[in-house]
Design an enzyme around this catalytic site. Structure first.
Site, mmCIF file in Angstrom:
data_model
loop_
_atom_site.group_PDB
_atom_site.id
_atom_site.type_symbol
_atom_site.label_atom_id
_atom_site.label_comp_id
_atom_site.label_asym_id
_atom_site.label_seq_id
_atom_site.Cartn_x
_atom_site.Cartn_y
_atom_site.Cartn_z
ATOM 1 C CE1 TYR A 1 2.782 37.199 17.616
ATOM 2 C CE2 TYR A 1 4.320 36.216 16.046
ATOM 3 C CZ TYR A 1 3.521 36.111 17.174
ATOM 4 O OH TYR A 1 3.494 34.924 17.872
ATOM 5 C CG HIS B 1 1.548 29.785 18.193
ATOM 6 N ND1 HIS B 1 0.269 29.761 18.688
ATOM 7 C CD2 HIS B 1 1.625 28.759 17.302
ATOM 8 C CE1 HIS B 1 -0.411 28.768 18.127
ATOM 9 N NE2 HIS B 1 0.392 28.150 17.287
ATOM 10 N NE ARG C 1 1.857 33.307 21.945
ATOM 11 C CZ ARG C 1 1.689 33.814 20.727
ATOM 12 N NH1 ARG C 1 0.604 33.538 20.044
ATOM 13 N NH2 ARG C 1 2.589 34.624 20.205
#
Length: 366
Positions: A270, A261, A257
């Site tokens: 993160y 998100h 990805r």
């Protein structure tokens, strides 16, 4: 070729730089097909970029980007037959476009308008709308596949999910019933390595997600999700297997990805910049472009013409979306119940009276 991490099959034909690393299946000699797959990946990415920009400027709601995962959806959508049924999750823009869902319909959906799930294209009319709850769509797909089997129809239900969904009970229950009843369903896991902020390495202790099919008694395998030739080939075989009554198949497509998100997320909190930079070296569009160029069927002139053509299509869709008249306020209740409960009828009437009174007052003031 074997995967060193497990005994399951793992398929890849193109290296990250587009070099061919093994013999291709016969269908890959069709350069018109390869060009079509490439065009749809580029269109998906440009539409995806525009949709993110629309969200950033307040013109749609939260959106789940597909950046870096275009090969999976384009391969799935290009192979499904019109009579098959797609039971998607929220990161399936590419599949929907391949199924004939219009870009303005997708924008309506993410803009909070239920009309975005009323697909005009007949091939997509029986497809399910995007599923936001995690993994519940896998059970829906088994219900669809059960109907196919009971009716004796040679149709396939295709359902997709992310890696995080494979940890949910709904997903595992769906695998169990699919295997027990030998249903004509294909499960596709888009293993993009991150379930929001949870990395795959701590999401599940199994070496692969594909081997979860083994416990359910059916075939599972891994494929390089950044190699559209590999995804297309294995999806082709999976659909044929399910259509011929040989039971379900699970494909774990290894991707990454590249974006957040959703537009409500900030992945820089993160993920390291180095990890993302490395992932960009393996992304699917450049990989296929490099291969096509090496075969003499693609060049910079074709690339720029394609981008210009896709940008026109995207802008036309945005214009169609923004020119749609808004739904009346009471439409928020239209798709809550198949039949409106009598106990709530009074509330509905009260609401509609208030809306009419307010609109009447505004007209009087004007």
């Amino acid at each position: 070729m074997p995967n060193n991490n497990n005994e399951l099959a793992y398929t890849r034909y193109l290296a990250p730089d587009g070099r061919l690393i093994g013999p291709l299946p016969g269908w890959a000699d069709d350069f018109n097909l390869l060009t079509r797959l490439y065009r749809h990946m580029v269109l998906t990415r440009l539409f995806d970029q525009k949709t993110v920009a629309l969200q950033r400027t307040g013109r749609i709601g939260t959106f789940a980007p597909t950046l870096g995962q275009e090969a999976i959806g384009v391969a799935i959508g290009s192979l499904m037959q019109a009579e098959d049924v797609l039971v998607p999750y929220y990161r399936d823009t590419a599949v929907q476009l391949m199924r004939g869902v219009r870009m303005d319909e997708i924008l309506l959906y993410w803009g909070g308008d239920e009309r975005g799930s009323a697909y005009a294209e007949p091939a997509a009319a029986q497809d399910f709308p995007l599923c936001v709850p995690i993994a519940t769509q896998a059970l829906h797909a088994c219900g669809v596949a059960s109907a196919f089997k009971v009716r004796g129809e040679h149709r396939v239900a295709v359902t997709t999910c992310g890696d995080g969904a494979t940890s949910k009970g709904d997903f595992l229950e769906a695998l169990n019933v699919a295997g027990a009843w030998q249903l004509p369903v294909v499960f596709v896991i888009n293993n993009n390595q991150w379930a929001i902020s949870v990395p795959r390495r701590i999401q599940c202790g199994a070496p692969t997600l594909a081997q979860k099919a083994i416990g359910a008694g059916f075939h599972g395998e891994q494929v390089d999700g950044n190699d559209i030739l590999a995804v297309y080939d294995r999806m082709r075989i999976a659909l044929d297997r399910a259509r011929k009554g040989k039971g379900p198949v699970l494909l774990e497509c290894l991707s990454y990805r590249l974006g957040d998100h959703t537009t409500a997320d900030d992945a820089t909190r993160y993920r390291s910049a180095e990890e993302v930079r490395q992932a960009w070296q393996e992304e699917p569009i450049k990989r296929l472009q490099s291969f096509m160029a090496s075969q003499g069927i693609w060049d910079e002139g074709r690339e720029q013409a394609l981008i210009a053509e896709c940008q026109v299509q995207v802008q036309d869709a945005v214009s169609a979306y923004e020119s749609r008249a808004p739904q009346p306020p009471e439409s928020a209740m239209d798709h809550v119940y198949a039949q409106w409960p009598a106990a709530l009828a009074e509330q509905r009437e009260w609401f509609m009276e208030r809306v009419a009174r307010r609109e009447g007052g505004q007209s009087h003031e004007q």
